[in-house]
Scaffold this motif. Structure first.
Motif, mmCIF file in Angstrom:
data_model
loop_
_atom_site.group_PDB
_atom_site.id
_atom_site.type_symbol
_atom_site.label_atom_id
_atom_site.label_comp_id
_atom_site.label_asym_id
_atom_site.label_seq_id
_atom_site.Cartn_x
_atom_site.Cartn_y
_atom_site.Cartn_z
ATOM 1 N N ALA B 195 -15.250 1.952 -0.021
ATOM 2 C CA ALA B 195 -16.461 1.438 0.623
ATOM 3 C C ALA B 195 -17.627 2.226 0.035
ATOM 4 C CB ALA B 195 -16.393 1.648 2.135
ATOM 5 N N MET B 196 -18.753 1.559 -0.174
ATOM 6 C CA MET B 196 -19.844 2.253 -0.881
ATOM 7 C C MET B 196 -20.396 3.421 -0.069
ATOM 8 S SD MET B 196 -19.891 1.065 -3.812
ATOM 9 C CE MET B 196 -21.196 2.181 -4.280
ATOM 10 N N GLU B 197 -20.353 3.309 1.241
ATOM 11 C CA GLU B 197 -20.795 4.438 2.063
ATOM 12 C C GLU B 197 -19.627 5.405 2.250
ATOM 13 O OE1 GLU B 197 -22.334 5.370 6.628
ATOM 14 O OE2 GLU B 197 -20.821 3.864 6.240
ATOM 15 N N PRO B 198 -19.760 6.638 1.800
ATOM 16 C CA PRO B 198 -18.705 7.614 2.071
ATOM 17 C C PRO B 198 -18.595 7.839 3.580
ATOM 18 C CG PRO B 198 -20.193 8.420 0.361
ATOM 19 C CD PRO B 198 -20.836 7.209 0.968
ATOM 20 N N ARG B 199 -17.443 8.347 4.018
ATOM 21 C CA ARG B 199 -17.277 8.586 5.451
ATOM 22 C C ARG B 199 -18.133 9.769 5.901
ATOM 23 N NH1 ARG B 199 -14.008 8.977 8.860
ATOM 24 N NH2 ARG B 199 -13.072 10.863 8.051
ATOM 25 N N GLY B 249 -16.115 -1.032 4.929
ATOM 26 C CA GLY B 249 -14.933 -0.329 5.419
ATOM 27 C C GLY B 249 -13.672 -0.775 4.694
ATOM 28 N N PHE B 250 -13.422 -2.092 4.732
ATOM 29 C CA PHE B 250 -12.266 -2.701 4.059
ATOM 30 C C PHE B 250 -10.951 -2.119 4.559
ATOM 31 C CE2 PHE B 250 -15.918 -2.306 1.158
ATOM 32 C CZ PHE B 250 -16.354 -3.612 1.239
ATOM 33 N N GLY B 251 -10.943 -1.619 5.766
ATOM 34 C CA GLY B 251 -9.729 -1.028 6.339
ATOM 35 C C GLY B 251 -9.792 0.480 6.379
ATOM 36 N N SER B 252 -10.512 1.080 5.443
ATOM 37 C CA SER B 252 -10.492 2.544 5.354
ATOM 38 C C SER B 252 -11.285 3.211 6.468
ATOM 39 C CB SER B 252 -11.026 3.008 3.994
ATOM 40 O OG SER B 252 -12.430 2.809 3.906
ATOM 41 N N LYS B 253 -12.038 2.427 7.236
ATOM 42 C CA LYS B 253 -12.760 3.006 8.367
ATOM 43 C C LYS B 253 -12.192 2.526 9.696
ATOM 44 C CE LYS B 253 -16.864 3.927 5.570
ATOM 45 N NZ LYS B 253 -18.179 3.418 5.112
ATOM 46 N N THR B 287 -9.734 9.883 2.101
ATOM 47 C CA THR B 287 -9.871 8.643 2.866
ATOM 48 C C THR B 287 -8.718 7.738 2.476
ATOM 49 O OG1 THR B 287 -12.235 8.854 3.242
ATOM 50 C CG2 THR B 287 -11.391 6.632 3.178
ATOM 51 N N THR B 288 -8.239 6.951 3.438
ATOM 52 C CA THR B 288 -6.964 6.261 3.238
ATOM 53 C C THR B 288 -6.971 5.299 2.054
ATOM 54 O OG1 THR B 288 -7.700 4.648 4.873
ATOM 55 C CG2 THR B 288 -6.223 6.395 5.632
ATOM 56 N N HIS B 289 -5.783 5.134 1.484
ATOM 57 C CA HIS B 289 -5.543 4.182 0.403
ATOM 58 C C HIS B 289 -4.886 2.921 0.977
ATOM 59 C CE1 HIS B 289 -5.379 7.628 -2.813
ATOM 60 N NE2 HIS B 289 -6.520 7.589 -2.152
ATOM 61 N N GLY B 290 -4.652 1.952 0.097
ATOM 62 C CA GLY B 290 -4.008 0.708 0.536
ATOM 63 C C GLY B 290 -2.852 0.305 -0.361
ATOM 64 N N ARG B 291 -2.081 -0.713 0.128
ATOM 65 C CA ARG B 291 -0.914 -1.267 -0.590
ATOM 66 C C ARG B 291 0.167 -0.200 -0.815
ATOM 67 N NH1 ARG B 291 -4.182 -4.800 0.704
ATOM 68 N NH2 ARG B 291 -5.329 -6.168 -0.677
ATOM 69 N N ASP B 292 0.615 0.005 -2.059
ATOM 70 C CA ASP B 292 1.688 0.950 -2.414
ATOM 71 C C ASP B 292 3.054 0.474 -1.932
ATOM 72 O OD1 ASP B 292 2.726 3.136 -3.703
ATOM 73 O OD2 ASP B 292 2.438 4.510 -2.028
ATOM 74 N N HIS B 293 3.453 -0.693 -2.423
ATOM 75 C CA HIS B 293 4.784 -1.200 -2.101
ATOM 76 C C HIS B 293 5.548 -1.424 -3.409
ATOM 77 C CE1 HIS B 293 3.182 -3.288 1.806
ATOM 78 N NE2 HIS B 293 2.432 -2.271 1.460
ATOM 79 N N VAL B 294 6.820 -1.079 -3.389
ATOM 80 C CA VAL B 294 7.730 -1.463 -4.478
ATOM 81 C C VAL B 294 8.724 -2.439 -3.864
ATOM 82 C CG1 VAL B 294 9.435 -0.661 -6.130
ATOM 83 C CG2 VAL B 294 7.445 0.763 -5.601
ATOM 84 N N GLN B 295 8.782 -3.641 -4.421
ATOM 85 C CA GLN B 295 9.559 -4.692 -3.760
ATOM 86 C C GLN B 295 10.544 -5.350 -4.723
ATOM 87 O OE1 GLN B 295 5.997 -6.867 -2.948
ATOM 88 N NE2 GLN B 295 5.871 -6.185 -0.826
ATOM 89 N N ASP B 296 11.752 -5.541 -4.260
ATOM 90 C CA ASP B 296 12.723 -6.357 -4.997
ATOM 91 C C ASP B 296 12.880 -7.664 -4.247
ATOM 92 O OD1 ASP B 296 13.425 -4.668 -7.170
ATOM 93 O OD2 ASP B 296 14.400 -3.345 -5.720
ATOM 94 N N VAL B 297 12.588 -8.741 -4.940
ATOM 95 C CA VAL B 297 12.500 -10.036 -4.274
ATOM 96 C C VAL B 297 13.478 -11.022 -4.921
ATOM 97 C CG1 VAL B 297 10.926 -11.874 -3.542
ATOM 98 C CG2 VAL B 297 10.028 -9.571 -3.924
ATOM 99 N N GLU B 298 14.088 -11.854 -4.101
ATOM 100 C CA GLU B 298 14.938 -12.939 -4.615
ATOM 101 C C GLU B 298 14.554 -14.232 -3.918
ATOM 102 O OE1 GLU B 298 19.223 -12.256 -4.954
ATOM 103 O OE2 GLU B 298 18.804 -10.132 -4.551
#
Lengths: 157, 785
Positions: B195-199, B249-253, B287-298
């Motif tokens: 987010a452009m505004e830091p916390r 914010g985009f979730g990080s706030k 400040t929090t990050h997002g995603r970070d999934h490793v997925q095996d899909v069928e």
């Protein structure tokens, strides 16, 4: 050690004693409660702190206060004259060129610089001219529209 | 008032203060006697703190105080996790505000310094000495689960924070009868919201009254107050959170942060206002990050392209500690959406939440739903390629048919309304899909490599029914509230519990109220972001503000109208049941010329000189709206990219979005939300990604190193829509904040693979940088892929 400087901010003269290491953006935000100039990063990437230094846009995190002794600075607060919005402000409003508004002061002043040096830019030139200013909300498209409209307002006079 | 303002693209009411620099964000506030706090953060991803010495910092010029983990013991409770996903063997590891014995990620807080000026505080920080004994670190969530991986929290075996499963239908049967089974490993890389505004936090403690005022960069001030009370012990009734201007914010706030509570701790200790504002570097680390999934899909399908089932195993990185809502994101907001807009009879997902030595992970725009959409959209494209069918045709073949009032999917969710084929049809017609494909084939012969990618989605938003929230472990409700107050002059204040921070509800909510009660939109002011003046609400995230808060608003205005009708009947000496209403005027049926306006009634209600018997003075109503169901916006997006095979450079040449968020209150604002969302999703596909080295150092720790989307790398987007109202929402609206991000990553990625396919490249890691694309082409040429 502190150095005396004299600086004009939005038409008003200030005298201060400043540390040689003080960033210009910190000086500006400390003078007279004028906090429209934002700090968005610490690597001169985001452009939120853009101001006009003797009419030319600079990222105020890349200048030191001691360097602006005798200079005149315009921030977003100094852009409207007698309550009359600057065409760029008007255009950002008309075209929904902002969402959270945090990048907006810097973005408007960067656009000001773009139109100063190239009064009738193409869309590509607008995008190139603003690539040093980051916005996380708008995806830039309405900012481009706003700058285009401001240029058109200027053409009409 | 005869023209509806609902549906018109009026200019935003919040903009005048934002375009003139008059808006005040948290860091813009200065209080008398205010001091500045800075934080010392761990430079190690995993280390034991052998010794910490703050004595020299304490003696430095201007320093007021310095604190370590020992100092806060007993004063600040551990950080709470607020989404306790049930039936998942969830292990919430202790999360201290300041690390005392062990640091677990680069950015973990080890000390705080307070000084008269920020420069003095920063100087003093350099005088703290910490002896660390480095420990082995692990970032990749899948590797962190392996036996022998570094153990991050004692008692959490293999770093598994939780294991959650979702099943629906006969998965084994589906895979048994399949003609084709498609497999893919999908890596949803870690993203850094930026987010452009830091916390920032400013804590003002009044020792005499025991009251705390906290200016805070939060998307949800009421939750912030609740969690601040839990951690600091300041009672909720004496705790005021102000977040009237928040810069994205985009979730990080959403989450609560240790830094906020350390600020409170310092303010209480020193009895002076304390401000802390993170630097961008700190934002990257802390400040929090997002995603970070490793997925095996069928995916299982018939040979003519009908999808029978999907199953997946996901290793979802949580980072070093569980952030406020983290466990709910890869589970409830992800797994339950695994059949998307498609009629897929059987689904199954195993989700492992894994502790790692990374920054804690939270919601990031879309939160779980972009990942679910990506799984489906990637697998459908792979299926199409395998069967040599067109990707659009495969989607059309598998969509849930149009429905207007409820459709239950295998995970048990009941979608509200949808016309998925309608959105895709509009998209392909608008772009001239067949011609586009023809053009692409011709260009390829000339050595120009265009790629076309499609993505369709349905998202769950408007979170949500509170009973469901409780059932899925969310430690709160998910209703919203509104108070509508008429002043004697007929002007209206509306107080809402949600907290828009760029989305424009000061405008769109005024549009709703103006139409509902027949006043001018300029006579309505929306107030949000201050817990002292606004009613309780759960905040702005999950595309819920309009879907839930907007509904509360409508219900409150309807109560106003009911009361106004009673007062009007009294003033007109008529029976209530004989009254009619139109455009802000109340009149006896058939006599519209003898009307009482809502302003007349507001004045009378406020002076109360002549009120009906038994009717209270005032014209004010509140509503607490708990939605009966979620809302399910949907859409179809298409991207055209161009690949330069000589350099690996990929440019987005065209982007078209068709979104259906129900009726649009302000189409200009809707378009803006789509623009911003799409670009964030493009960022994930092509540029953005957190990179850690093998020691857990964050290499992309600044805007120099982490590639955020810039103006010159993007095309103009074409934004279209369809309108399918939600049957259960009072005005049918669904939500649009996250749609762009949910759809665009998959659309662009599919386009990239389409462009790379002539070279034999079938899969590639995101972000698809020129280097990765170039190397993939070379490896494919050399037969190594």
């Amino acid at each position: 050690m502190k150095f005396p400087i004299s600086v004009t901010l939005n038409g008003r003269r200030y005298q201060r004693e400043v540390e040689p290491r003080q960033l210009l953006v910190h000086l500006i935000r400390d003078l007279g409660g004028v906090t429209g100039t934002k700090i968005g990063c610490d690597t001169s990437q985001c452009g939120a702190c853009t101001v006009l230094l003797d009419g030319v846009a600079v990222k105020s995190c890349t200048a030191l206060s001691v360097q602006v002794d005798g200079a005149s600075i315009t921030t977003i607060e100094g852009l409207a004259v007698d309550g009359q919005l600057h065409p760029l402000q008007e255009a950002f409003w008309n075209k929904h060129g902002l969402q959270c508004g945090y990048c907006t002061p810097g973005m408007i002043l960067a656009a000001h610089e773009l139109l100063r040096t190239n009064p009738q830019p193409s869309d590509e030139q607008i995008r190139h001219g603003l690539e040093g200013n980051m916005c996380r909300c708008t995806g830039y498209q309405n900012i481009v529209r706003a700058v285009r409209e401001a240029a058109a307002m200027r053409r009409k006079g | 008032m005869s023209t509806r303002v609902f549906g018109s693209g009026i200019r935003r009411r919040e903009d005048p203060r934002l375009i003139t620099g008059a808006a005040t964000y948290t860091d813009d506030y200065t209080l008398p006697g205010m001091v500045h706090m800075v934080l010392l953060r761990s430079p190690h991803a995993h280390a034991r703190i052998k010794r910490i010495d703050i004595s020299r910092a304490k003696a430095a010029p201007g320093v007021v105080a310095a604190f370590t983990g020992s100092d806060i013991e007993g004063a600040l409770n551990p950080m709470p996790c607020a989404w306790l996903v049930p039936n998942s063997n969830l292990k919430v590891a202790p999360y201290p505000c300041i690390a005392k014995d062990v640091v677990r990620y680069v950015g973990d807080i080890v000390a705080a310094v307070v000084a008269e000026t920020p420069y003095q505080a920063a100087d003093a920080l350099d005088l703290i000495t910490v002896d660390y004994q480095p420990l082995p670190a692990v970032i990749d969530p899948e590797k962190a689960k392996q036996p022998g991986a570094p153990q991050i929290h004692s008692g959490v075996e293999n770093n598994v924070a939780f294991h959650w499963t979702v099943t629906g239908g006969d998965v084994d049967g589906a895979f048994k009868k399949a003609d084709v089974i498609i497999k893919e490993r999908i890596v949803q890389q870690r993203l850094i919201p930026n987010a452009m505004e830091p916390r920032s936090t400013l804590a003002h403690w009044s020792g005499a009254s025991g009251e705390l005022t906290l200016w805070n960069t939060t998307q949800n001030p009421h939750i912030a107050r609740f969690l601040c009370s839990v951690v600091t012990g300041v009672p909720e009734d004496k705790l005021r959170v102000i977040a009237t201007e928040v810069g994205g914010g985009f979730g990080s706030k959403i989450p609560a942060y240790p830094a906020d509570f350390i600020t409170v701790f310092c303010a209480k200790k020193l009895n002076r206002p304390v401000k802390w504002t993170e630097s961008r570097r700190e934002n990257f680390q802390g400040t929090t990050h997002g995603r970070d999934h490793v997925q095996d899909v069928e995916l299982a399908a018939t040979k003519d392209g009908k999808v029978l089932g999907v199953k997946a195993t996901s290793y979802s990185g949580m980072g070093a500690y569980l952030s406020t809502a983290a466990p709910g994101i890869p589970t409830i907001l992800h797994g339950l959406m695994l059949s998307g807009p498609y009629d897929i009879a059987a689904i199954k997902e195993d989700v492992y939440g894994i502790y790692s030595n990374g920054t804690p992970v939270e919601a990031y725009r879309g939160a779980g739903r972009p990942e679910a959409t990506f799984i489906l959209e990637r697998m459908i494209d792979k299926l199409a390629a395998k069967l040599r069918m067109d990707p659009v045709d495969v989607r059309m073949k598998n969509f849930i048919p149009k429905f207007e009032n409820g459709h239950t999917v295998p995970t048990g969710l009941s979608y509200d309304s949808g016309d998925y084929a309608g959105a895709l049809k509009k998209l392909v017609e608008h772009v001239g899909y067949k011609d586009l494909r023809r053009q692409q084939a011709e260009d390829r012969k000339k050595g120009r490599y265009l790629g076309v990618g499609v993505s369709t989605y349905v998202e769950i938003c408007g979170l949500g029914p509170s009973q469901v929230a409780g059932a899925v472990g969310f430690q709160g409700g998910l209703w919203e509230s509104a108070i509508v107050r008429f002043h004697p002059t007929g002007k209206v204040n509306v107080f809402i519990g949600a907290n828009p921070h760029g989305q424009g509800e000061e405008t769109t909510f005024a549009q709703i109220v103006a139409d509902e009660v027949g006043v001018d939109v300029n006579d309505v002011k929306i107030v949000h972001g201050d817990t002292q003046t606004t009613p309780m609400g759960w905040g702005t995230y999950g595309s819920r503000t309009t879907a839930v808060g907007g509904a509360a608003l409508v219900m409150a205005t309807r109560k106003i109208k009911e009361k106004a009708k009673v007062i009007a009947a009294h003033l007109l000496e008529a029976a209530v049941e004989d009254m009619d209403y139109k455009d802000g005027k109340f009149f006896v049926k058939g006599s519209p010329d003898k009307a009482k306006t809502i302003q007349d009634i507001a004045l009378m209600a406020n002076v109360a000189w002549n009120m009906p018997a038994g009717v209270e003075a005032g014209l004010e109503a509140s509503s607490f709206y708990d939605p009966p169901n979620f809302t399910y916006p949907f859409g179809a997006h298409l991207a055209v990219v161009e690949l330069d095979p000589e350099t690996g450079q990929i440019d987005v040449r065209r982007y078209v979005a068709v979104d259906d968020c129900g009726p649009q209150i302000n189409p200009v604002i809707v378009e803006g939300q789509v623009h911003g969302g799409v670009v964030q999703g493009i960022g994930q596909a092509l540029w953005e990604g957190a990179v850690y080295d093998e020691n857990g150092q964050l290499l992309t720790g600044s805007m120099l190193d982490y590639a955020l989307p810039r103006a010159d790398r993007l095309p103009d987007m074409e934004v279209l829509s369809t309108v399918t109202p939600s049957p259960h929402h009072p005005i049918g609206v669904k939500g649009i904040g996250e749609a762009g991000t949910i759809a665009s990553t998959a659309a662009v990625y599919n386009a990239v693979i389409d462009a790379l396919s002539p070279f034999g490249v079938e899969t590639i890691r995101m972000p698809v940088t020129p280097e990765r694309a170039f190397n993939a082409i070379q490896e494919a040429k050399a037969g190594r892929r």
